[in-house]
Design a protein around this motif. Structure first.
Motif, short mmCIF file in Angstrom:
data_model
loop_
_atom_site.label_atom_id
_atom_site.label_comp_id
_atom_site.label_asym_id
_atom_site.label_seq_id
_atom_site.Cartn_x
_atom_site.Cartn_y
_atom_site.Cartn_z
N VAL A 278 19.66 66.31 -56.72
CA VAL A 278 19.77 65.57 -57.98
C VAL A 278 18.42 64.97 -58.36
O VAL A 278 18.04 64.96 -59.54
CB VAL A 278 20.85 64.47 -57.85
CG1 VAL A 278 20.83 63.56 -59.07
CG2 VAL A 278 22.22 65.09 -57.69
N THR A 279 17.67 64.48 -57.38
CA THR A 279 16.34 63.93 -57.66
C THR A 279 15.40 65.00 -58.20
O THR A 279 14.64 64.77 -59.15
CB THR A 279 15.75 63.31 -56.38
OG1 THR A 279 16.60 62.26 -55.91
CG2 THR A 279 14.37 62.73 -56.65
N ALA A 280 15.47 66.20 -57.60
CA ALA A 280 14.62 67.30 -58.07
C ALA A 280 14.98 67.69 -59.50
O ALA A 280 14.10 67.95 -60.33
CB ALA A 280 14.76 68.50 -57.14
N ILE A 281 16.28 67.74 -59.80
CA ILE A 281 16.70 68.06 -61.16
C ILE A 281 16.25 66.98 -62.13
O ILE A 281 15.78 67.27 -63.26
CB ILE A 281 18.24 68.23 -61.21
CG1 ILE A 281 18.65 69.45 -60.39
CG2 ILE A 281 18.72 68.38 -62.65
CD1 ILE A 281 20.15 69.59 -60.24
N GLY A 282 16.36 65.72 -61.70
CA GLY A 282 15.91 64.63 -62.55
C GLY A 282 14.43 64.69 -62.84
O GLY A 282 13.99 64.43 -63.98
N ARG A 283 13.64 65.02 -61.85
CA ARG A 283 12.19 65.14 -62.08
C ARG A 283 11.87 66.29 -63.02
O ARG A 283 10.92 66.21 -63.81
CB ARG A 283 11.49 65.34 -60.73
CG ARG A 283 11.46 64.09 -59.86
CD ARG A 283 10.84 64.37 -58.51
NE ARG A 283 10.82 63.15 -57.68
CZ ARG A 283 10.48 63.12 -56.40
NH1 ARG A 283 10.14 64.26 -55.79
NH2 ARG A 283 10.48 61.99 -55.74
N PHE A 284 12.67 67.36 -62.95
CA PHE A 284 12.45 68.49 -63.86
C PHE A 284 12.63 68.07 -65.31
O PHE A 284 11.96 68.56 -66.21
CB PHE A 284 13.42 69.62 -63.50
CG PHE A 284 13.31 70.82 -64.39
CD1 PHE A 284 12.29 71.75 -64.21
CD2 PHE A 284 14.22 71.01 -65.43
CE1 PHE A 284 12.19 72.85 -65.04
CE2 PHE A 284 14.13 72.12 -66.26
CZ PHE A 284 13.11 73.04 -66.06
N PHE A 285 13.55 67.14 -65.53
CA PHE A 285 13.80 66.64 -66.89
C PHE A 285 13.03 65.38 -67.22
O PHE A 285 13.30 64.70 -68.21
CB PHE A 285 15.30 66.39 -67.09
CG PHE A 285 16.12 67.64 -67.18
CD1 PHE A 285 16.18 68.36 -68.37
CD2 PHE A 285 16.83 68.11 -66.08
CE1 PHE A 285 16.94 69.52 -68.45
CE2 PHE A 285 17.59 69.27 -66.16
CZ PHE A 285 17.64 69.97 -67.35
N GLY A 286 12.05 65.04 -66.37
CA GLY A 286 11.16 63.93 -66.68
C GLY A 286 11.52 62.60 -66.06
O GLY A 286 10.84 61.60 -66.31
N SER A 287 12.56 62.55 -65.23
CA SER A 287 12.94 61.30 -64.60
C SER A 287 12.02 61.01 -63.42
O SER A 287 11.46 61.92 -62.80
CB SER A 287 14.39 61.36 -64.13
OG SER A 287 14.76 60.18 -63.44
N GLU A 288 11.82 59.74 -63.12
CA GLU A 288 10.98 59.34 -61.99
C GLU A 288 11.81 58.56 -60.98
O GLU A 288 12.75 57.88 -61.32
CB GLU A 288 9.81 58.48 -62.48
CG GLU A 288 8.86 59.22 -63.42
CD GLU A 288 7.69 58.34 -63.85
OE1 GLU A 288 7.66 57.17 -63.42
OE2 GLU A 288 6.83 58.82 -64.61
N GLY A 289 11.41 58.67 -59.72
CA GLY A 289 12.09 57.93 -58.67
C GLY A 289 13.25 58.68 -58.07
O GLY A 289 13.60 59.80 -58.46
#
Length: 239
Positions: free
Chosen positions: A88-99
């Motif tokens: 989920v963290t990797a997917i979030g980073r792909f969409f610009g999320s941090e942390g």
């Protein structure tokens, strides 16, 4: 400072832990039911794969049951929780999320319990299907029943009848496995008992109450499963 009375601590009055323990018990039941249902679906397809699948499908099903029955359940929960969080963290980073983004603890626990119980239910359903007398299936074929009708009216009810005792054992295991989900931070019964024990300095008392609640849930569900066995065994002569 005087030690508070334990009955007041676990009561439902303001400042008591009765409500929290009750909420934790409800969460435990939800996790157990969710995991058991997921395991039932997996077990149904797993048993079909072992009974009617081709060589490759049977090998996959055998590998699944061997691996999941051979590794600790706690490890499976860790893999789902931390592996899911990493994904989920990797997917979030792909969409610009941090942390860091944590995977929902309830979902991780239900899936982990479902995957592990599915391996056990696969063997339960496989054995139950093997216990169905071949003559009953042959009689259905002779009557001209289609495969779907045969499954709905003959195979499924008889398989369920033979599977119920084993499913009852799996349910008891699932209920106890639900306590392991507390490591993901889910506020189920054991987690609430841990928090209450740390807050009040009365660990023994809280764990005894938690054990009593687990026993009540287990006893009630066991009685319900025994009733189900009697209901689905109507008309069957008992030795």
């Amino acid at each position: 400072m005087n030690q508070p009375d334990f009955l007041d601590v676990v009561s439902f009055a303001p400042g008591g832990w009765g409500g929290a323990l009750l909420a934790g018990a409800w969460m435990t039941i939800l996790i157990a039911i969710s995991g058991f249902l997921i395991g039932s679906i997996i077990g149904t397809f797993g048993a079909w794969a072992k009974v009617s699948g081709g060589r490759t499908i049977r090998a996959i099903a055998d590998g699944y049951t061997t691996v999941l029955r051979g590794i600790p359940d706690l490890l499976v929960i860790y893999l789902f929780y931390f592996g899911g969080s990493a994904a989920v963290t990797a997917i979030g980073r792909f969409f610009g999320s941090e942390g860091f983004i944590g995977f929902p603890g309830f979902l991780a626990g239900a899936l982990a319990v479902g995957i592990t119980s599915g391996a056990q239910q696969t063997e339960v359903f496989r054995g139950a299907f093997k216990a169905v007398h071949r003559g009953e299936i042959e009689a259905a074929v002779a009557c001209g029943m289609s495969r779907a009708v045969r499954f709905r009216r003959i195979i499924a009810p008889l398989t369920l009848r033979h599977a119920l005792p084993g499913m009852g054992n799996v349910w008891q295991v699932v209920l106890k496995e639900s306590a392991l989900v507390s490591i993901t931070g889910v506020a189920e019964l054991l987690r609430q008992a841990q928090v209450g024990a740390g807050s009040t300095g009365m660990p023994f008392n809280f764990y005894v109450v938690a054990g009593a609640i687990y026993l009540m849930i287990s006893t009630f569900s066991g009685a319900l499963l025994q009733w189900s066995e009697r209901y689905f065994s109507r008309g069957v002569r008992r030795n």
